[in-house]
Write a protein that holds these residues in place. Structure first.
Motif, PDB file in Angstrom:
ATOM      1  N   ASN A  72     -61.796  66.162  77.982  1.00 27.14           N
ATOM      2  CA  ASN A  72     -61.396  67.360  78.532  1.00 27.14           C
ATOM      3  C   ASN A  72     -60.560  68.247  77.550  1.00 27.14           C
ATOM      4  O   ASN A  72     -59.334  68.390  77.925  1.00 27.14           O
ATOM      5  CB  ASN A  72     -60.761  67.121  79.839  1.00 27.14           C
ATOM      6  CG  ASN A  72     -61.303  66.422  80.935  1.00 27.14           C
ATOM      7  OD1 ASN A  72     -62.502  66.693  81.111  1.00 27.14           O
ATOM      8  ND2 ASN A  72     -60.892  65.049  81.253  1.00 27.14           N
ATOM      9  N   PRO A  73     -61.071  68.809  76.382  1.00 27.08           N
ATOM     10  CA  PRO A  73     -60.188  69.686  75.629  1.00 27.08           C
ATOM     11  C   PRO A  73     -59.536  70.839  76.132  1.00 27.08           C
ATOM     12  O   PRO A  73     -60.240  71.505  76.857  1.00 27.08           O
ATOM     13  CB  PRO A  73     -61.102  69.847  74.501  1.00 27.08           C
ATOM     14  CG  PRO A  73     -62.635  69.708  75.039  1.00 27.08           C
ATOM     15  CD  PRO A  73     -62.387  68.541  76.023  1.00 27.08           C
ATOM     16  N   ASP A  74     -58.267  70.954  75.944  1.00 25.00           N
ATOM     17  CA  ASP A  74     -57.487  72.161  76.396  1.00 25.00           C
ATOM     18  C   ASP A  74     -57.977  73.166  75.404  1.00 25.00           C
ATOM     19  O   ASP A  74     -57.359  73.018  74.121  1.00 25.00           O
ATOM     20  CB  ASP A  74     -56.223  71.835  76.638  1.00 25.00           C
ATOM     21  CG  ASP A  74     -55.396  72.790  77.085  1.00 25.00           C
ATOM     22  OD1 ASP A  74     -55.891  74.165  77.163  1.00 25.00           O
ATOM     23  OD2 ASP A  74     -54.354  72.662  77.671  1.00 25.00           O
ATOM     24  N   VAL A  75     -58.656  74.341  75.619  1.00 30.15           N
ATOM     25  CA  VAL A  75     -59.008  75.373  74.816  1.00 30.15           C
ATOM     26  C   VAL A  75     -58.139  76.543  74.787  1.00 30.15           C
ATOM     27  O   VAL A  75     -58.389  77.482  74.315  1.00 30.15           O
ATOM     28  CB  VAL A  75     -60.163  75.635  74.925  1.00 30.15           C
ATOM     29  CG1 VAL A  75     -61.334  74.624  74.538  1.00 30.15           C
ATOM     30  CG2 VAL A  75     -60.737  76.294  76.202  1.00 30.15           C
ATOM     31  N   ARG A  76     -56.876  76.350  75.234  1.00 32.35           N
ATOM     32  CA  ARG A  76     -55.966  77.474  75.493  1.00 32.35           C
ATOM     33  C   ARG A  76     -55.383  77.787  74.122  1.00 32.35           C
ATOM     34  O   ARG A  76     -55.397  77.094  73.287  1.00 32.35           O
ATOM     35  CB  ARG A  76     -54.717  76.930  76.335  1.00 32.35           C
ATOM     36  CG  ARG A  76     -54.904  77.259  77.583  1.00 32.35           C
ATOM     37  CD  ARG A  76     -53.691  76.866  78.578  1.00 32.35           C
ATOM     38  NE  ARG A  76     -53.309  75.401  78.251  1.00 32.35           N
ATOM     39  CZ  ARG A  76     -52.010  75.013  78.315  1.00 32.35           C
ATOM     40  NH1 ARG A  76     -50.841  75.705  78.557  1.00 32.35           N
ATOM     41  NH2 ARG A  76     -51.741  73.653  77.938  1.00 32.35           N
ATOM     42  N   LYS A  77     -55.034  78.960  73.822  1.00 33.10           N
ATOM     43  CA  LYS A  77     -54.709  79.759  72.500  1.00 33.10           C
ATOM     44  C   LYS A  77     -53.159  78.759  72.403  1.00 33.10           C
ATOM     45  O   LYS A  77     -52.445  78.651  73.312  1.00 33.10           O
ATOM     46  CB  LYS A  77     -54.571  80.970  72.615  1.00 33.10           C
ATOM     47  CG  LYS A  77     -53.667  81.851  71.603  1.00 33.10           C
ATOM     48  CD  LYS A  77     -53.765  83.108  71.651  1.00 33.10           C
ATOM     49  CE  LYS A  77     -52.773  83.906  70.497  1.00 33.10           C
ATOM     50  NZ  LYS A  77     -52.722  85.228  70.935  1.00 33.10           N
ATOM     51  N   PHE A  78     -52.855  78.623  71.309  1.00 32.08           N
ATOM     52  CA  PHE A  78     -51.659  77.990  70.752  1.00 32.08           C
ATOM     53  C   PHE A  78     -51.167  78.404  69.461  1.00 32.08           C
ATOM     54  O   PHE A  78     -51.915  78.800  68.597  1.00 32.08           O
ATOM     55  CB  PHE A  78     -51.332  76.350  70.828  1.00 32.08           C
ATOM     56  CG  PHE A  78     -52.466  75.853  69.872  1.00 32.08           C
ATOM     57  CD1 PHE A  78     -51.998  75.373  68.669  1.00 32.08           C
ATOM     58  CD2 PHE A  78     -53.747  75.399  70.084  1.00 32.08           C
ATOM     59  CE1 PHE A  78     -52.792  74.528  67.730  1.00 32.08           C
ATOM     60  CE2 PHE A  78     -54.563  74.932  69.269  1.00 32.08           C
ATOM     61  CZ  PHE A  78     -54.354  74.294  68.122  1.00 32.08           C
ATOM     62  N   ASP A  79     -49.864  78.440  69.281  1.00 29.49           N
ATOM     63  CA  ASP A  79     -49.086  78.953  68.130  1.00 29.49           C
ATOM     64  C   ASP A  79     -48.722  77.522  67.151  1.00 29.49           C
ATOM     65  O   ASP A  79     -48.393  76.548  67.839  1.00 29.49           O
ATOM     66  CB  ASP A  79     -47.927  79.675  68.176  1.00 29.49           C
ATOM     67  CG  ASP A  79     -48.101  81.022  68.943  1.00 29.49           C
ATOM     68  OD1 ASP A  79     -48.702  81.824  68.055  1.00 29.49           O
ATOM     69  OD2 ASP A  79     -47.909  81.391  69.869  1.00 29.49           O
ATOM     70  N   MET A  80     -49.147  77.902  65.813  1.00 31.42           N
ATOM     71  CA  MET A  80     -48.489  76.552  65.114  1.00 31.42           C
ATOM     72  C   MET A  80     -47.696  77.225  63.909  1.00 31.42           C
ATOM     73  O   MET A  80     -47.959  78.214  63.488  1.00 31.42           O
ATOM     74  CB  MET A  80     -49.783  75.908  64.329  1.00 31.42           C
ATOM     75  CG  MET A  80     -50.712  75.216  65.299  1.00 31.42           C
ATOM     76  SD  MET A  80     -52.029  74.324  64.379  1.00 31.42           S
ATOM     77  CE  MET A  80     -51.311  72.950  64.018  1.00 31.42           C
TER      78      MET A  80
END
Length: 132
Positions: A72-80
């Motif tokens: 169930n990969p969470d495909v929300r945008k994220f900051d690194m």
């Protein structure tokens, strides 16, 4: 920073050393501001391009694997946020939010070497988008 879009064919992402969950929001925001300031210099803008190409070349398959191997990969945008030392190694990496895909990929950044940054302890910001 650079907005990186990861599609089914290829992914670009940034990751790094393990950090405790629940990274301090104030610290993250302060580092994010510093990374954005780095981009306002000619050297910072040039390094952003070099860093992005290096990341894509070295870490694209690692992101693809995280996407396919994470249930169930969470495909929300994220900051690194990645702190790069003079040897081109990630000395620290922060992600927000800490999605399962981001946390899968995060340790991979410490396995590669990037081009040397314009200064010591140089922070880079990457906006990550993962698309199925």
């Amino acid at each position: 920073g650079r907005a990186l879009l990861w599609g089914a064919v290829g992914f670009l992402a940034l990751s790094g050393m393990a950090r405790a969950a629940g990274e301090d929001t104030g610290r993250f925001d302060s580092i994010l501001a510093a990374a954005k300031e780095n981009l306002r210099t000619p050297a910072g803008a040039a390094y952003d391009e070099t860093f992005g190409r290096s990341m894509q070349a070295q870490l694209g398959m690692a992101m693809a694997k995280c996407f396919t191997r994470t249930p169930n990969p969470d495909v929300r945008k994220f900051d690194m946020l990645v702190q790069v030392d003079q040897a081109g190694k990630a000395s620290e990496v922060l992600v927000r939010p800490e999605t399962n895909v981001a946390l899968c990929f995060k340790p991979r950044i410490g396995e590669v070497t990037f081009p040397a940054p314009p200064g010591p302890g140089y922070w880079m910001h990457v906006e990550m988008e993962v698309t199925p």
